[in-house]
Scaffold this active site. Structure first.
Site, PDB file in Angstrom:
ATOM      1  N   CYS A 174       0.860  -1.188   0.000  1.00 54.06           N
ATOM      2  CA  CYS A 174       0.000   0.000   0.000  1.00 54.06           C
ATOM      3  C   CYS A 174       0.885   1.221   0.000  1.00 54.06           C
ATOM      4  CB  CYS A 174      -0.951  -0.022   1.203  1.00 54.06           C
ATOM      5  SG  CYS A 174      -0.091  -0.022   2.788  1.00 54.06           S
ATOM      6  N   GLY A 175       0.487   2.289   0.692  1.00 55.00           N
ATOM      7  CA  GLY A 175       1.299   3.491   0.748  1.00 55.00           C
ATOM      8  C   GLY A 175       2.455   3.390   1.728  1.00 55.00           C
TER       9      GLY A 175
END
Length: 285
Positions: free
Chosen positions: A241-242
């Site tokens: 993800c981030g």
């Protein structure tokens, strides 16, 4: 592939067990950088009775410039012990529901050898909707002894994922929104390139939750979200993800589908997307 105990518990279950001496509740809420009020301030304003705040930025490797990377087993044990948790306790995690962060903390507990950990389905949102008791202010727990042992199989490094570009042994699934995954939107962290790991699939984490209730969607909906994105549920998977938080939502959904042996890319896009980093891809998966 084993069928595990469902990590989710209901608000009804927790309401019945909230007074048990060995049930420890942690508020693991998290927000992206510069989003106010801070999660800790939200916690101080309203939290479940007896809940202690689990700060994913504090329980991390402070020698690493990347955001909230996994700490050493020694540090995790010390930090969790200071939250009043011992090895014999049942840990119940929840978050505010806006940014689904409890699964990250859940995966950390599993990665450090604590299997008796659950997530409150619906979190604080559902708890409050049902009119259940909340408290304000800080809960200061009595420190306990927590011995942690790290299972490296549950986590992946950038070097491992660079090697995977060649072998493609593991599928990489990215939990970010489609516009960030495809490189159409800027990243929230400055200096990070836009796009995704070549070959990755995209399952935005918010597809797995009911926004109205904060609860996770039924198993058949979870399965469809992955298969519709081209994910093979019978092959190895790494979530990303981030910054390694919302990837845990995918990890949780997969775990509930019986895939208990996935791994999480801890550095995620905060590491891969840095200037001068590895190759990136843009556009749809």
């Amino acid at each position: 592939m084993t069928t595990a105990t469902d990590p989710l518990v209901s608000t009804e279950w927790l309401a019945t067990h909230i007074g048990d001496a060995n049930v420890k509740i942690l508020d693991a809420s998290f927000k992206l950088p510069d989003v106010l009020p801070l999660p800790k301030d939200d916690y101080l304003a309203a939290h479940l009775p007896g809940a202690v705040f689990f700060d994913v930025d504090a329980v991390s490797d402070h020698s690493n410039p990347l955001p909230h990377m996994f700490p050493s087993a020694e540090q995790f044990g010390r930090d969790v012990g200071n939250l009043g948790i011992g090895n014999s306790d049942t840990v119940v995690l929840y978050d505010a529901g806006g940014w689904v962060a409890a699964p990250r903390a859940w995966w950390m507990f599993l990665s450090y050898g604590h299997g008796n950990v659950r997530i409150l389905n619906g979190g604080l949102k559902k708890w409050r909707t049902e009119g259940r008791a909340i408290e304000s202010g800080e809960v200061k727990p009595k420190p306990a002894t927590f011995k942690a042992s790290y299972d490296a199989n549950r986590v992946r490094s950038m070097q491992q994922l660079i090697a995977n570009l060649e072998s493609r042994k593991e599928q990489v699934i990215d939990a970010r929104a489609a516009d960030r995954f495809e490189g159409r939107a800027p990243e929230p962290r400055p200096g990070i390139r836009s796009g995704h790991i070549p070959g990755a699939r995209n399952v935005p984490y918010n597809l797995l939750f009911d926004a109205a209730t904060g609860e996770m969607k039924p198993l058949e909906d979870l399965r469809a979200a992955f298969t519709n994105a081209g994910v093979k549920l019978d092959a190895p998977i790494v979530t990303s993800c981030g910054s390694g938080v919302s990837a845990g939502v995918l990890t949780l959904a997969l775990y509930r589908l019986g895939l208990t042996d996935t791994a999480l890319y801890d550095g995620s896009w905060s590491e891969w997307g840095q200037a001068g980093g590895p190759a990136i891809a843009t556009g749809p998966a």
